[in-house]
Each structure stands twice: as structure tokens, then as C-alpha cells.
Design a protein around this motif. Structure first.
Motif, PDB file in Angstrom:
ATOM      1  N   UNK A 114      -4.665  -0.563 -11.983  1.00 40.74           N
ATOM      2  CA  UNK A 114      -3.850   0.647 -11.889  1.00 40.74           C
ATOM      3  C   UNK A 114      -4.125   1.358 -10.568  1.00 40.74           C
ATOM      4  N   UNK A 115      -3.159   2.170 -10.126  1.00 41.08           N
ATOM      5  CA  UNK A 115      -3.379   2.986  -8.936  1.00 41.08           C
ATOM      6  C   UNK A 115      -2.526   2.523  -7.770  1.00 41.08           C
ATOM      7  N   UNK A 116      -2.763   3.162  -6.616  1.00 32.42           N
ATOM      8  CA  UNK A 116      -1.918   2.899  -5.450  1.00 32.42           C
ATOM      9  C   UNK A 116      -2.574   1.882  -4.518  1.00 32.42           C
ATOM     10  N   UNK A 117      -1.727   1.127  -3.817  1.00 35.89           N
ATOM     11  CA  UNK A 117      -2.178   0.141  -2.831  1.00 35.89           C
ATOM     12  C   UNK A 117      -1.442   0.439  -1.522  1.00 35.89           C
ATOM     13  N   UNK A 118      -2.160   0.521  -0.415  1.00 35.64           N
ATOM     14  CA  UNK A 118      -1.524   0.638   0.894  1.00 35.64           C
ATOM     15  C   UNK A 118      -1.390  -0.760   1.469  1.00 35.64           C
ATOM     16  N   UNK A 119      -0.189  -1.319   1.377  1.00 33.05           N
ATOM     17  CA  UNK A 119       0.015  -2.702   1.827  1.00 33.05           C
ATOM     18  C   UNK A 119       0.543  -2.665   3.261  1.00 33.05           C
ATOM     19  N   UNK A 120      -0.223  -3.243   4.186  1.00 38.80           N
ATOM     20  CA  UNK A 120       0.143  -3.201   5.602  1.00 38.80           C
ATOM     21  C   UNK A 120       0.993  -4.411   5.952  1.00 38.80           C
ATOM     22  N   UNK A 121       2.146  -4.122   6.549  1.00 35.30           N
ATOM     23  CA  UNK A 121       3.114  -5.178   6.858  1.00 35.30           C
ATOM     24  C   UNK A 121       3.530  -5.049   8.327  1.00 35.30           C
ATOM     25  N   UNK A 122       3.640  -6.192   9.009  1.00 35.60           N
ATOM     26  CA  UNK A 122       4.080  -6.200  10.409  1.00 35.60           C
ATOM     27  C   UNK A 122       5.551  -6.587  10.503  1.00 35.60           C
ATOM     28  N   UNK A 123       6.259  -5.961  11.436  1.00 30.70           N
ATOM     29  CA  UNK A 123       7.558  -6.475  11.872  1.00 30.70           C
ATOM     30  C   UNK A 123       7.356  -6.930  13.314  1.00 30.70           C
ATOM     31  N   UNK A 124       7.561  -8.222  13.555  1.00 27.64           N
ATOM     32  CA  UNK A 124       7.317  -8.736  14.906  1.00 27.64           C
ATOM     33  C   UNK A 124       8.595  -8.641  15.738  1.00 27.64           C
ATOM     34  N   UNK A 125       8.407  -8.739  17.048  1.00 24.85           N
ATOM     35  CA  UNK A 125       9.584  -8.630  17.926  1.00 24.85           C
ATOM     36  C   UNK A 125      10.568  -9.765  17.673  1.00 24.85           C
ATOM     37  N   UNK A 126      10.064 -10.914  17.179  1.00 24.10           N
ATOM     38  CA  UNK A 126      11.011 -11.994  16.868  1.00 24.10           C
ATOM     39  C   UNK A 126      11.512 -11.922  15.420  1.00 24.10           C
ATOM     40  N   UNK A 127      11.346 -10.740  14.788  1.00 21.60           N
ATOM     41  CA  UNK A 127      12.021 -10.482  13.511  1.00 21.60           C
ATOM     42  C   UNK A 127      11.296 -10.950  12.266  1.00 21.60           C
ATOM     43  N   UNK A 128      10.036 -11.390  12.398  1.00 21.07           N
ATOM     44  CA  UNK A 128       9.298 -11.818  11.192  1.00 21.07           C
ATOM     45  C   UNK A 128       8.718 -10.598  10.468  1.00 21.07           C
ATOM     46  N   UNK A 129       8.732 -10.646   9.145  1.00 10.81           N
ATOM     47  CA  UNK A 129       8.107  -9.589   8.342  1.00 10.81           C
ATOM     48  C   UNK A 129       6.878 -10.224   7.686  1.00 10.81           C
ATOM     49  N   UNK A 130       5.680  -9.788   8.103  1.00 13.44           N
ATOM     50  CA  UNK A 130       4.446 -10.482   7.728  1.00 13.44           C
ATOM     51  C   UNK A 130       3.483  -9.566   6.985  1.00 13.44           C
ATOM     52  N   UNK A 131       2.867 -10.104   5.948  1.00 15.72           N
ATOM     53  CA  UNK A 131       1.782  -9.363   5.301  1.00 15.72           C
ATOM     54  C   UNK A 131       0.580  -9.342   6.246  1.00 15.72           C
ATOM     55  N   UNK A 132      -0.054  -8.173   6.397  1.00 16.59           N
ATOM     56  CA  UNK A 132      -1.254  -8.095   7.243  1.00 16.59           C
ATOM     57  C   UNK A 132      -2.500  -7.914   6.389  1.00 16.59           C
ATOM     58  N   UNK A 133      -2.581  -6.792   5.678  1.00 14.14           N
ATOM     59  CA  UNK A 133      -3.729  -6.590   4.791  1.00 14.14           C
ATOM     60  C   UNK A 133      -3.414  -5.484   3.794  1.00 14.14           C
ATOM     61  N   UNK A 134      -4.343  -5.221   2.879  1.00 16.18           N
ATOM     62  CA  UNK A 134      -4.085  -4.208   1.853  1.00 16.18           C
ATOM     63  C   UNK A 134      -5.342  -3.390   1.591  1.00 16.18           C
ATOM     64  N   UNK A 135      -5.130  -2.099   1.380  1.00 13.77           N
ATOM     65  CA  UNK A 135      -6.213  -1.220   0.919  1.00 13.77           C
ATOM     66  C   UNK A 135      -5.879  -0.853  -0.522  1.00 13.77           C
ATOM     67  N   UNK A 136      -6.725  -1.198  -1.491  1.00 12.93           N
ATOM     68  CA  UNK A 136      -6.391  -0.887  -2.887  1.00 12.93           C
ATOM     69  C   UNK A 136      -6.694   0.567  -3.221  1.00 12.93           C
ATOM     70  N   UNK A 137      -6.084   1.461  -2.480  1.00  5.44           N
ATOM     71  CA  UNK A 137      -6.368   2.903  -2.563  1.00  5.44           C
ATOM     72  C   UNK A 137      -5.363   3.611  -1.655  1.00  5.44           C
ATOM     73  N   UNK A 138      -5.339   4.949  -1.633  1.00  7.12           N
ATOM     74  CA  UNK A 138      -4.464   5.625  -0.671  1.00  7.12           C
ATOM     75  C   UNK A 138      -4.800   5.180   0.754  1.00  7.12           C
ATOM     76  N   UNK A 139      -3.809   5.276   1.629  1.00  5.62           N
ATOM     77  CA  UNK A 139      -3.948   4.743   2.982  1.00  5.62           C
ATOM     78  C   UNK A 139      -3.901   5.884   3.982  1.00  5.62           C
ATOM     79  N   UNK A 140      -4.640   5.747   5.095  1.00  2.00           N
ATOM     80  CA  UNK A 140      -4.660   6.859   6.059  1.00  2.00           C
ATOM     81  C   UNK A 140      -3.258   7.196   6.589  1.00  2.00           C
ATOM     82  N   UNK A 141      -2.468   6.173   6.891  1.00  4.89           N
ATOM     83  CA  UNK A 141      -1.108   6.447   7.400  1.00  4.89           C
ATOM     84  C   UNK A 141      -0.226   7.097   6.335  1.00  4.89           C
ATOM     85  N   UNK A 142      -0.641   6.998   5.083  1.00  2.00           N
ATOM     86  CA  UNK A 142       0.132   7.580   3.977  1.00  2.00           C
ATOM     87  C   UNK A 142      -0.094   9.078   3.825  1.00  2.00           C
ATOM     88  N   UNK A 143      -0.968   9.659   4.654  1.00  2.51           N
ATOM     89  CA  UNK A 143      -1.166  11.117   4.571  1.00  2.51           C
ATOM     90  C   UNK A 143       0.153  11.856   4.814  1.00  2.51           C
TER      91      UNK A 143
END
Ligand SMILES: Nc1ncnc2c1ncn2[C@@H]1O[C@H](COP(=O)(O)OP(=O)(O)OP(=O)(O)O)[C@@H](O)[C@H]1O
Ligand SMILES: [Mg+2]
Length: 413
Positions: free
Chosen positions: A271-300
Motif C-alpha cells: 500500500x502507499x505511493x510510489x514515485x516512478x521515474x520515467x525518461x523520455x529520450x530525444x529519439x522518442x523512447x519512454x523508459x523506466x528509470x527507477x522507483x522510490x516506494x514512497x513520496x518523491x522529492x519532485x512530487x512536492x
């Protein structure tokens, strides 16, 4: 999994007790949200008067990497909910406590996987089959050289375990000397005694997302929901600088990012929130990067954009309360404020008058007792009629704020 309809008073029989392992700025906001619901809060960290300790009922200062210290505090307090708020916590303690019956958020396995880049890649790329950057693992300088050759250049060498970009080196050419230096640098910044690193393809980023995904109790089961992705830009640094909402990307990209968020959260469970970090590359790929199983700093930023902030979502979810998907109710932006000062106690955060004169601007001062270079001490939040306007205000406010040394005395009192 506990479903709650009632909550009682903190500090008395029947209270719900939440224990934070890690008491930084994100933990402070979690503690505040818990306090709003009358939850009893215990804050634990490696130094005294960490941010969340200022808003907790009790506090403990321990070595968070020492399994006996962590277990000793948790067993003594016997909390209903244990919330790991940082990565630097003894995994042995987390696993033992869970097997003793403590509810660890989201669960011990997820905490362990997410803090370890190698385990996380095995889980995300190999088990879930999510798109990621090309990668190899290495455990010696020689293996690092071979890994770089296989991944290609430029590539990034990162320690098995670290956070906030610590120990990262970009390798741009096949130079043995540089690779060995990067390997040594990574392991010298690794948490624990690991000699393992990951070598990742270095991608040209167009944008980064934090997909705040959460799991909560609904109709007797657990459901997974996604917030509208937070967009973020780091200016080539390895740490959080700016983030904003609502997202500005095309719907197809956002859908792919959200799908990654859901698959990661469902794969990790709990249960709870996950901050899932995803990249969009210049060549258009959408990639999983990493995850914090908790609130995320950028989510402030969600503190000024969403009906429920990521902290409110987290607290409600882990308490077993309903969390309907929050709408974005205002465009908004956030900018982190860092200091380069070394070991200043009670640093002065100045320029507040000038920053707060800008309509729609707010700041959160974390109240950290001392500084070190690269330490984050505050965040600027801004609302606007558009993301551009909010970002403009946040940047203007951030320029007015400075962190200055002090003699530790309170002035103007
Ligand atoms: N393979 C890559 N190619 C290009 N940029 C990358 C790559 N990996 C990481 N970065 C950049 O470095 C940042 C930090 O990387 P990462 O999330 O792996 O480190 P971290 O130590 O977990 O940092 P944080 O705690 O801030 O998330 C990313 O957000 C991105 O901007
Ligand atoms: Mg990251």
C-alpha cells in the motif's frame, strides 16, 4: 491490510501509531498529514532535529544502518505502520520486522528492490519486461571496462546503492583509465561495502517524469491509481531541480509513462505511493528509470497543484482509507533550494520577503539543523494560470533566496 473507518486520539489507548524510518523533508510532510488525522507520529533518523522530528510526538536518533538499533526502536514503540522514508536503512531490520508481523510500507521486498539498482533492473527489465536504458553489471575494474564496451559510449557508471546521483560518472570514450576511475568513484560512494556497479547507456533526455502511482484499499481489495505525471527537468545534473504539473507532453507519451507506473507499483505490491521515474529520450523512447516506494522529492509540487498532495495520498493509503484520484486544480511548479555551505549550524534562509511578495509563491523551509555542500534546505512552490507562469514565478522567487552562514543566534528577537 487493514480497512479503517474510525480513528482515535493520539497518545491514548486505541491511537494509530506511525513510525518514520528517516525524518527528512518528505517525512516531515508525511508527519504533518498524519497529524492532521490525529495519528501518533514517531520520527527516527541518524541526527537530532531532522525535519520530521519537529512535528512528531516522539523522536529517536539512531544508526539507521545498524539492524539492532532499528529493530530495538521499532519493537519498543510497536507501531501500527512502519514507513521507510529514506533508502539508507538496514534491509535486514526491515525484513526481520516484517516477518515479526510489523506492517512495513509498502513491504520489505519492495523497499529492498528499490534501493538496489541491480535488483531493480532485474525486477523491472527482466521480470516485468519494461523498457529501460541498455545496461550491464560489473564487480571489478576489468568487468567495468567490458561492461562499458558492451553498452557503448557515452555511458553512465553508478554504484549499486546510492541516492541523489551520488557516485555517478559519465564515460564518454573507451578510456580504460577513465573507466577504472569511474568504477572506483562509484564504489567509494556506494552505501555499504558493495563492489558492484551498473553501467547504463547514457541517453539524451527530452524530459523526465515522476509518475506518482498509489495503491489503496477499495471494495475489500487493493487498487492501483495514477496521478497525472509530474514533469521535471534537471539541467544535466543528477538531482532534482524543477518540477511542474499538469504535464505538457502529448497524451500518448503520458499514457505510456502512466502504464509503466502502474506495472511497477503492481509488481512491487503493498500500500502507499510510489514515485516512478520515467525518461523520455530525444529519439522518442519512454523508459523506466527507477522507483522510490514512497513520496518523491519532485512530487512536492503536488502540495500546490493537486486536490490531495502526494503526502496526503500516502498517509490515507497506508491507513486503509479511500483515496479517489485527486484532480490537478492549479498549474504549479517547484524548485529545490540547495546550499554549498559546509557545516553551518542554523543556516539563514534569506530573501524571503522578496520571494513571498510574488503572488502565488510559497516556500517550505525544511529546518535542517546544519548544512553540507549540496544539501537541500528548502523548496519554492508557485501557482500560476499556466505551467509557464508558475515556473516563471518559481524561478524568480528561487533567485531571490539565498542561504547564508549564521553564528547560530536568533536575530530580531
Ligand atoms: N542512463 C541515463 N542517461 C541519461 N541520464 C541519466 C541516466 N541515468 C540517470 N540519468 C540522470 O541522472 C538522474 C539521477 O539518476 P538516478 O535516478 O539513477 O539517480 P539517483 O541517485 O537515484 O537520483 P535521485 O535520488 O535524484 O533519483 C536522472 O534523473 C537523470 O536526469
Ligand atoms: Mg532517480
Amino acid at each position: 491490510m487493514k480497512v479503517r473507518t474510525c480513528l482515535q486520539s493520539p497518545m491514548y489507548e486505541g491511537s494509530v501509531k506511525l513510525l518514520l524510518l528517516g525524518s527528512g523533508e518528505l517525512g516531515k510532510e508525511v508527519a504533518i498529514e498524519a497529524q492532521r488525522l490525529g495519528v501518533e507520529v514517531v520520527a527516527v533518523d541518524r541526527y537530532d532535529w531532522a525535519p520530521a522530528m519537529h512535528v512528531a510526538h516522539r523522536r529517536y536518533v539512531i544508526d539507521m544502518m545498524n539492524p539492532n538499533a532499528v529493530k530495538s526502536v521499532v519493537r519498543r514503540e510497536s507501531p501500527d505502520i512502519v514507513v521507510p522514508e529514506i533508502e539508507a536503512i538496514s534491509t535486514e531490520a526491515i525484513e526481520d520486522l516484517e516477518s515479526e508481523g510489523f506492517f512495513v510500507v509498502p513491504n520489505a521486498k519492495a523497499v529492498k528492490i528499490a534501493m538496489n539498482r541491480i535488483e531493480l533492473r532485474r525486477f523491472a527489465a527482466r521480470s516485468l519486461g519494461l523498457p529501460t536504458t541498455k545496461f550491464e553489471f560489473a564487480e571489478s575494474p576489468e568487468e567495468a571496462v567490458e561492461a562499458c564496451e558492451r553498452v557503448g559510449y557515452p555511458c553512465l557508471i553508478k554504484p549499486e546503492m546510492s541516492s541523489s546521483g551520488h557516485g555517478h560518472t559519465k564515460v564518454v570514450e573507451p578510456s580504460r583509465k577513465k573507466i577504472v576511475e569511474a568504477y572506483e568513484y562509484a564504489i567509494s560512494h556506494s552505501r555499504g561495502r558493495s563492489r558492484k556497479v551498473i553501467v547504463e547507456e547514457f541517453v539524451d533526455l527530452s524530459l523526465e517524469y515522476t509518475v506518482l502511482t498509489y495503491r489503496y484499499v477499495k471494495d475489500g481489495g487493493i487498487v492501483t491509481e495514477v496521478c497525472d505525471p509530474v514533469e521535471q527537468w534537471r539541467y544535466g545534473s543528477y538531482h532534482y531541480i524543477e518540477s511542474w504539473q499538469p504535464p505538457t507532453s502529448d497524451p500518448n507519451t503520458l499514457r505510456k509513462a502512466a502504464e509503466i507506473g502502474v506495472r511497477v507499483a503492481e509488481g512491487l505490491g503493498g500500500l502507499g505511493i510510489f514515485g516512478v521515474e520515467v525518461f523520455l529520450t530525444k529519439d522518442g523512447r519512454v523508459l523506466f528509470s527507477e522507483v522510490a516506494p514512497r513520496p518523491h522529492d519532485t512530487g512536492m509540487v503536488t502540495m500546490v497543484t493537486q486536490e490531495l498532495s502526494e503526502f496526503a495520498i500516502h498517509v490515507r493509503s497506508i491507513l486503509g482509507l479511500p483515496v479517489p484520484k485527486p484532480r490537478v486544480i492549479s498549474p504549479g511548479a517547484s524548485i529545490a533550494i540547495y546550499t554549498d555551505l559546509e557545516n553551518v549550524w542554523s543556516p539563514k534562509i534569506c530573501g524571503l520577503r522578496e520571494a513571498l511578495e510574488i503572488p502565488g509563491v510559497d516556500v517550505r523551509l525544511f529546518g535542517k539543523p546544519f548544512t553540507y555542500p549540496g544539501r537541500r534546505v528548502a523548496v519554492v512552490l508557485a501557482r500560476g494560470s499556466s505551467v509557464e507562469e508558475a515556473l516563471g514565478k518559481a524561478r524568480e522567487a528561487a533567485r531571490k533566496i539565498s542561504v547564508e552562514p549564521s553564528r547560530g543566534v536568533r536575530s530580531g528577537v
